[in-house]
Structure formats: C-alpha cells, structure tokens
Scaffold this motif. Structure first.
Motif, PDB file in Angstrom:
ATOM      1  N   GLN A  52       0.837  -1.207   0.000  1.00 14.27           N
ATOM      2  CA  GLN A  52       0.000   0.000   0.000  1.00 14.27           C
ATOM      3  C   GLN A  52       0.873   1.259   0.000  1.00 14.27           C
ATOM      4  O   GLN A  52       0.614   2.213  -0.723  1.00 14.27           O
ATOM      5  CB  GLN A  52      -0.922  -0.005   1.221  1.00 14.27           C
ATOM      6  N   GLN A  53       1.923   1.244   0.793  1.00 18.41           N
ATOM      7  CA  GLN A  53       2.838   2.381   0.861  1.00 18.41           C
ATOM      8  C   GLN A  53       3.539   2.578  -0.489  1.00 18.41           C
ATOM      9  O   GLN A  53       3.708   3.710  -0.952  1.00 18.41           O
ATOM     10  CB  GLN A  53       3.860   2.156   1.973  1.00 18.41           C
ATOM     11  N   ALA A  54       3.916   1.490  -1.137  1.00 18.43           N
ATOM     12  CA  ALA A  54       4.569   1.579  -2.449  1.00 18.43           C
ATOM     13  C   ALA A  54       3.602   2.136  -3.497  1.00 18.43           C
ATOM     14  O   ALA A  54       3.986   2.969  -4.328  1.00 18.43           O
ATOM     15  CB  ALA A  54       5.080   0.206  -2.867  1.00 18.43           C
ATOM     16  N   GLN A  55       2.359   1.704  -3.428  1.00 16.46           N
ATOM     17  CA  GLN A  55       1.354   2.196  -4.367  1.00 16.46           C
ATOM     18  C   GLN A  55       1.120   3.695  -4.163  1.00 16.46           C
ATOM     19  O   GLN A  55       1.069   4.461  -5.130  1.00 16.46           O
ATOM     20  CB  GLN A  55       0.056   1.419  -4.175  1.00 16.46           C
ATOM     21  N   GLU A  56       1.022   4.119  -2.928  1.00 19.47           N
ATOM     22  CA  GLU A  56       0.824   5.544  -2.643  1.00 19.47           C
ATOM     23  C   GLU A  56       2.026   6.374  -3.113  1.00 19.47           C
ATOM     24  O   GLU A  56       1.849   7.498  -3.594  1.00 19.47           O
ATOM     25  CB  GLU A  56       0.563   5.763  -1.162  1.00 19.47           C
ATOM     26  N   ALA A  57       3.224   5.817  -3.004  1.00 18.67           N
ATOM     27  CA  ALA A  57       4.414   6.526  -3.487  1.00 18.67           C
ATOM     28  C   ALA A  57       4.326   6.736  -5.000  1.00 18.67           C
ATOM     29  O   ALA A  57       4.693   7.802  -5.506  1.00 18.67           O
ATOM     30  CB  ALA A  57       5.679   5.751  -3.123  1.00 18.67           C
ATOM     31  N   MET A  58       3.815   5.756  -5.712  1.00 20.12           N
ATOM     32  CA  MET A  58       3.657   5.906  -7.163  1.00 20.12           C
ATOM     33  C   MET A  58       2.542   6.892  -7.479  1.00 20.12           C
ATOM     34  O   MET A  58       2.663   7.703  -8.409  1.00 20.12           O
ATOM     35  CB  MET A  58       3.380   4.548  -7.810  1.00 20.12           C
ATOM     36  N   TYR A  59       1.467   6.878  -6.706  1.00 22.10           N
ATOM     37  CA  TYR A  59       0.377   7.830  -6.927  1.00 22.10           C
ATOM     38  C   TYR A  59       0.839   9.266  -6.676  1.00 22.10           C
ATOM     39  O   TYR A  59       0.344  10.197  -7.297  1.00 22.10           O
ATOM     40  CB  TYR A  59      -0.824   7.491  -6.057  1.00 22.10           C
ATOM     41  N   GLU A  60       1.801   9.450  -5.782  1.00 25.52           N
ATOM     42  CA  GLU A  60       2.376  10.785  -5.570  1.00 25.52           C
ATOM     43  C   GLU A  60       3.070  11.261  -6.849  1.00 25.52           C
ATOM     44  O   GLU A  60       2.986  12.440  -7.207  1.00 25.52           O
ATOM     45  CB  GLU A  60       3.362  10.774  -4.413  1.00 25.52           C
ATOM     46  N   VAL A  61       3.753  10.346  -7.528  1.00 24.27           N
ATOM     47  CA  VAL A  61       4.387  10.685  -8.807  1.00 24.27           C
ATOM     48  C   VAL A  61       3.305  11.082  -9.817  1.00 24.27           C
ATOM     49  O   VAL A  61       3.437  12.092 -10.517  1.00 24.27           O
ATOM     50  CB  VAL A  61       5.235   9.506  -9.349  1.00 24.27           C
ATOM     51  N   PHE A  62       2.242  10.304  -9.882  1.00 20.32           N
ATOM     52  CA  PHE A  62       1.147  10.621 -10.805  1.00 20.32           C
ATOM     53  C   PHE A  62       0.620  12.028 -10.533  1.00 20.32           C
ATOM     54  O   PHE A  62       0.355  12.790 -11.451  1.00 20.32           O
ATOM     55  CB  PHE A  62      -0.007   9.633 -10.648  1.00 20.32           C
ATOM     56  N   ILE A 108      -6.891  16.688  -8.632  1.00 21.34           N
ATOM     57  CA  ILE A 108      -5.859  15.660  -8.781  1.00 21.34           C
ATOM     58  C   ILE A 108      -5.162  15.493  -7.433  1.00 21.34           C
ATOM     59  O   ILE A 108      -4.310  16.292  -7.057  1.00 21.34           O
ATOM     60  CB  ILE A 108      -4.875  16.048  -9.894  1.00 21.34           C
ATOM     61  N   THR A 109      -5.579  14.460  -6.712  1.00 17.85           N
ATOM     62  CA  THR A 109      -5.013  14.137  -5.404  1.00 17.85           C
ATOM     63  C   THR A 109      -4.676  12.653  -5.390  1.00 17.85           C
ATOM     64  O   THR A 109      -5.172  11.882  -6.229  1.00 17.85           O
ATOM     65  CB  THR A 109      -6.016  14.411  -4.265  1.00 17.85           C
ATOM     66  N   ILE A 110      -3.876  12.251  -4.432  1.00 16.96           N
ATOM     67  CA  ILE A 110      -3.532  10.831  -4.297  1.00 16.96           C
ATOM     68  C   ILE A 110      -4.798  10.000  -4.090  1.00 16.96           C
ATOM     69  O   ILE A 110      -4.947   8.918  -4.657  1.00 16.96           O
ATOM     70  CB  ILE A 110      -2.527  10.632  -3.152  1.00 16.96           C
TER      71      ILE A 110
END
Length: 135
Positions: A52-62, A108-110
């Motif tokens: 979940q933390q890894a996914q959120e880190a990628m969503y921050e990039v998005f 556009i938010t996480i």
C-alpha cells in the motif's frame, strides 16, 4: 519557437467512454526526481514490505505529473440487487441509457488517483516507466 516540442502528453480512453482523457507533463522532459517515487522499505527479495505504501508513493508521482483530467468515479455506480437466477445479457440490456451518470473525479489528489479505473492507472504508469526503463 524555442523550447522542447511536445511538453505534454494527452492520453485518451475512447474504449472507456466519451471524452475520457488525462493530460500529463511529458515524462521524457522531466528531471528524474519528478518521476521517481520516494523510497519505501523492501524485503530481502526487493519487494515492498508494505504494498500500500509503495502504491501511494507511485500515486504521488502521478499527482506531480498529471496536469488535468476528465475521469469519472466508477466506484459511485449504484449496486444492483439481483436474484439467484439473473440473465446477465438481459440485465445489461435493461440498464440501457437509464444508468445513473457517474460523477467526475475532483481535484488531482492521491486519493482521487486511487479511484481512477485500473486501465487509466496502467496507461499513466506505462508512460512514466517507458522513460525510466526504455527496454
């Protein structure tokens, strides 16, 4: 005109609906720190300890890369109450155009990125990772 050509990439998704699109900064023109997710703890096999933390880190990039979007919140579609012997084809045809319109995702938010359809998430990720790993 001086400067880079194509500073933006427009992704369209006609297979998902009318006028579904994402406008993003062109990852090819961004510095590495803009398209690199923050570090997350990894296990001995190199996998994130907390997916979940890894996914959120990628969503921050998005969230850093996406400029504008016309994306709908499919999670708001009403649930259908069905009996035990439902004909999927007949049910689909009965829905027709009477389906409730889906609301658009807001800013556009996480959190809103996490509610995008997987098809769109995968396409944005593909744009970013194709630059990071051109093979």
């Amino acid at each position: 005109m001086a400067g880079y050509s194509n500073p933006y990439v427009l992704l369209t998704f006609p297979e998902l609906g009318d006028d579904v699109s994402v406008l993003m900064r062109n990852p090819q023109l961004l510095p590495p720190k803009e398209v690199t997710p923050k570090d997350v703890p990894l296990d001995d096999r190199g996998q994130p300890l907390d997916p979940q933390q890894a996914q959120e880190a990628m969503y921050e990039v998005f969230a850093r890369v996406i400029v504008a979007w016309k994306v709908y919140d499919a999670s708001q579609a009403p649930l259908l109450e069905l009996g035990d012997d439902v004909d999927p084809v007949a049910l689909f045809e009965s829905l027709g155009d009477a389906q409730t319109p889906q609301p658009r995702l807001g800013p556009i938010t996480i959190e809103n990125i996490a509610r995008m359809p997987l098809k769109i998430i995968n396409r944005v990720a593909e744009e970013i990772t194709s630059v990071a790993d051109p093979h």
